[in-house]
Design a protein around this motif. Structure first.
Motif, mmCIF file in Angstrom:
data_model
loop_
_atom_site.group_PDB
_atom_site.id
_atom_site.type_symbol
_atom_site.label_atom_id
_atom_site.label_comp_id
_atom_site.label_asym_id
_atom_site.label_seq_id
_atom_site.Cartn_x
_atom_site.Cartn_y
_atom_site.Cartn_z
ATOM 1 N N UNK A 255 0.838 -1.194 0.000
ATOM 2 C CA UNK A 255 0.000 0.000 0.000
ATOM 3 C C UNK A 255 0.874 1.245 0.000
ATOM 4 N N UNK A 256 0.641 2.101 -0.964
ATOM 5 C CA UNK A 256 1.379 3.358 -1.097
ATOM 6 C C UNK A 256 0.582 4.478 -0.431
ATOM 7 N N UNK A 257 1.217 5.233 0.464
ATOM 8 C CA UNK A 257 0.546 6.300 1.217
ATOM 9 C C UNK A 257 1.335 7.599 1.064
ATOM 10 N N UNK A 258 1.271 8.249 -0.091
ATOM 11 C CA UNK A 258 2.174 9.373 -0.355
ATOM 12 C C UNK A 258 1.964 10.574 0.564
ATOM 13 N N UNK A 259 0.701 10.911 0.893
ATOM 14 C CA UNK A 259 0.462 12.063 1.750
ATOM 15 C C UNK A 259 1.069 11.895 3.120
ATOM 16 N N UNK A 260 0.862 10.740 3.706
ATOM 17 C CA UNK A 260 1.438 10.426 5.011
ATOM 18 C C UNK A 260 2.960 10.403 4.947
ATOM 19 N N UNK A 261 3.501 9.769 3.920
ATOM 20 C CA UNK A 261 4.955 9.644 3.792
ATOM 21 C C UNK A 261 5.640 10.998 3.649
ATOM 22 N N UNK A 262 4.981 11.918 2.969
ATOM 23 C CA UNK A 262 5.542 13.258 2.810
ATOM 24 C C UNK A 262 5.448 14.046 4.107
ATOM 25 N N UNK A 263 4.298 13.991 4.771
ATOM 26 C CA UNK A 263 4.101 14.809 5.964
ATOM 27 C C UNK A 263 4.993 14.365 7.124
#
Length: 440
Positions: free
Chosen positions: A275-283
C-alpha cells in the motif's frame, strides 16, 4: 431494487480501461446490465447522469479509522516520535464511544470523497465499536484490532499479553467476518515488527492460514524503524517477515518505502501486496516509495490515505495526485500517468485486497460500488474532447462527488449522506476528543 443510471460517461476500469457514454443498470447489490441505451421500464429509480462521470468507488488499502479523532494533534513529527509522543497516548485514552465516533467521522469523509472500500487498522481496544460504525454506515471494509505485545515507550493500556491479543483477534473475526452479506471482513493487524514478538507474528501467520484472511501491517516506513528491526531481529523487515513464513499473498504491507533489492524480490516472488501512502509519507518525512519499480516487478500496489493525524484528510483525489507527482519529479513526466494511477485507486486496490472478482471495475456481475462525479465546474473545464482520466486524476476534487452506491445502496445522494447524521457526528466528535484529552 433496480436503479438505471442513464447516459453517464462510464469509466469501467476493466482490463481494457473502456470509456463510453451509456447506461448502467443496478439490480440489488450487483451491476446487472451495461449498454448504450437500456430500457427503463423495469427500473425503480432512474438517475439522469448525462454530462456526469460514473466510475468504480475508490478502494483505499490503508486507513486508521480510530485515529480520525486525532486530526491536527500530531503534526510536524517523524514517525517514531509521532507514535510515542502523540498517537500511542491518544489511542490508549480511547473509550468505546470515542472509537465509534472516530470511525463515523472517518467513514463520513471517505464516502463523501468517493471511497467505497477500505482496509482499516484499529487500535488495541474497543474494535467492536468501530465495526458497529462500519455496519451502520454501509461502507465496505476489511478491519481488525491492532496487535501489540512488545516495545519500548508503549503506554500500559496498549500493552497486551500475546495469548490475549491472539484470542481477542479470533473472537472479533468470528463475530464480524462475512457479516452484512460479506461487506464486512476481518484482517489480522499486528502493528509492525517493532511492537510485536515473534511468537505473536507466528501466531498471526498460522491463524491467517487457518481462516484464509489478510494480514495487514506496517513495514519499512521509516529508517529508524528499520534500524530497530535489524538490531533486534538481525535482519531487515521484509527479510524477517519472510524468515518467519509471513511473506505471502495474504500479507499487505503499508508504506514499504525503504526496500532493498532483496526485499523487492521477496515481495514480488511471494505475491506480497503493498500500500502506497504518499500524503502520510511526505508529511512525516518518511521518504518516497519506489512505486514505479514495484509496479514494473508486477507487485500489486494500492493507495491509502493512512490516518488523519499523519495526513489530515482521507481524500483519494489528493492521494492520486501525489502518487503521480512525486514520481514525475524523480523519473520524468511520463511516469505514473493518469490511467495507471486511477487503476491503482480502483482495480489495483481491489487486487491488493484479493477482491478483484467482486469490486474495482464496472462489469456485469460485480458489486454495485460506484461513484457519480459532476465535473461541470470551473476547475474541470473545458470538457470538449477532454481525456476523462486526466480530468479525474489531475482536476477533480472530492467536492465533485455527487452520488455514491455501496452494495447497490445509495449512501451519498446529491452530496448528502443517507446513512450518517453529519451534524450529530460533528457534535459528538468534539465531545469525544475533549474527553480523550482529559485522560492523557
Amino acid at each position: 431494487m433496480k436503479t438505471l443510471i442513464r447516459q453517464a460517461t462510464v469509466m469501467t476500469m476493466n482490463d481494457r480501461l473502456d470509456t463510453f457514454v451509456g447506461d448502467v443498470l443496478l439490480e440489488g447489490d450487483r451491476i446487472a446490465r451495461i449498454g448504450a441505451c437500456l430500457e427503463e421500464e423495469a427500473a425503480d429509480r432512474v438517475v439522469e447522469a448525462r454530462g456526469k462521470t460514473l466510475l468504480p468507488g475508490f478502494v483505499q488499502t490503508h486507513i486508521h479509522l480510530c485515529q480520525t479523532l486525532f486530526r491536527g494533534r500530531a503534526d510536524d513529527l517523524e514517525l517514531l516520535d509521532w507514535l510515542r509522543r502523540r498517537i500511542w497516548p491518544l489511542e490508549a485514552a480511547h473509550d468505546e464511544e470515542s472509537v465509534y465516533v472516530s470511525a463515523l467521522l472517518g467513514i463520513g469523509e471517505l464516502i463523501r470523497s468517493g471511497t467505497t472500500t477500505i482496509l482499516d487498522m484499529e487500535t488495541v481496544h474497543h474494535t467492536q465499536h468501530a465495526f458497529e460504525a462500519i455496519r451502520e454506515t454501509g461502507i465496505r471494509a476489511i478491519s481488525g484490532k491492532v496487535m501489540m505485545d512488545y516495545g519500548t515507550d508503549v503506554p500500559t493500556a496498549l500493552q497486551e499479553r500475546t495469548d490475549r491479543s491472539l484470542q481477542e483477534s479470533v473472537d472479533l473475526l468470528e463475530a464480524w467476518h462475512g457479516k452484512e452479506n460479506g461487506r464486512i471482513r476481518y484482517a489480522f493487524c499486528p502493528r509492525f515488527v517493532v511492537s510485536c514478538t515473534e511468537e505473536l507474528l507466528v501466531g498471526v501467520r498460522d491463524l491467517s492460514a487457518k481462516y484464509d484472511v489478510l494480514v495487514h501491517t506496517h513495514a519499512s516506513e521509516n529508517r529508524g524503524e528499520i534500524e530497530l528491526v535489524e538490531r533486534e531481529r538481525g535482519m531487515r523487515n521484509v527479510v524477517y517477515l519472510d524468515h518467519i513464513g509471513l511473506a505471502g499473498p495474504r500479507l499487505v504491507l503499508a508504506h514499504s518505502i525503504w526496500l532493498n533489492d532483496e526485499e523487492k524480490r521477496i515481495i514480488a516472488e511471494r505475491g506480497v501486496k503493498v500500500t502506497h501512502c504518499p500524503g502520510s509519507n511526505l508529511k512525516l518525512a518518511s521518504g518516497l516509495a519506489e512505486t514505479p519499480d514495484l509496479l514494473a516487478r508486477r507487485v500489486r500496489v494500492g493507495i491509502g490515505a493512512d490516518g488523519a493525524p499523519c495526513n489530515n484528510n482521507l481524500d483519494m483525489f489528493q492521494e492520486m495526485r501525489l502518487t503521480a507527482y512525486i514520481q514525475k519529479v524523480q523519473h520524468g513526466p511520463t511516469v505514473m500517468d493518469a490511467r495507471t494511477v486511477l487503476r491503482m485507486a480502483t482495480m489495483g486496490g481491489a487486487e491488493v485486497l484479493g477482491m478483484e472478482s467482486e469490486i474495482g471495475s464496472i462489469e456485469v456481475g460485480k458489486k454495485a460500488d460506484l461513484q457519480l462525479l459532476d465535473l461541470t465546474d470551473f476547475h474541470t473545464y473545458p470538457s470538449y474532447e477532454a481525456d476523462p482520466f486526466s480530468r479525474v486524476v489531475y482536476a477533480a476534487t472530492r467536492g465533485d462527488v455527487d452520488t455514491v452506491w455501496i452494495d447497490g445502496r445509495v449512501v451519498l445522494d446529491g452530496r448528502q449522506h443517507t446513512t450518517i447524521d453529519k451534524a450529530n457526528v460533528l457534535r459528538r466528535a468534539d465531545a469525544a476528543i475533549a474527553r480523550v484529552l482529559k485522560r492523557i
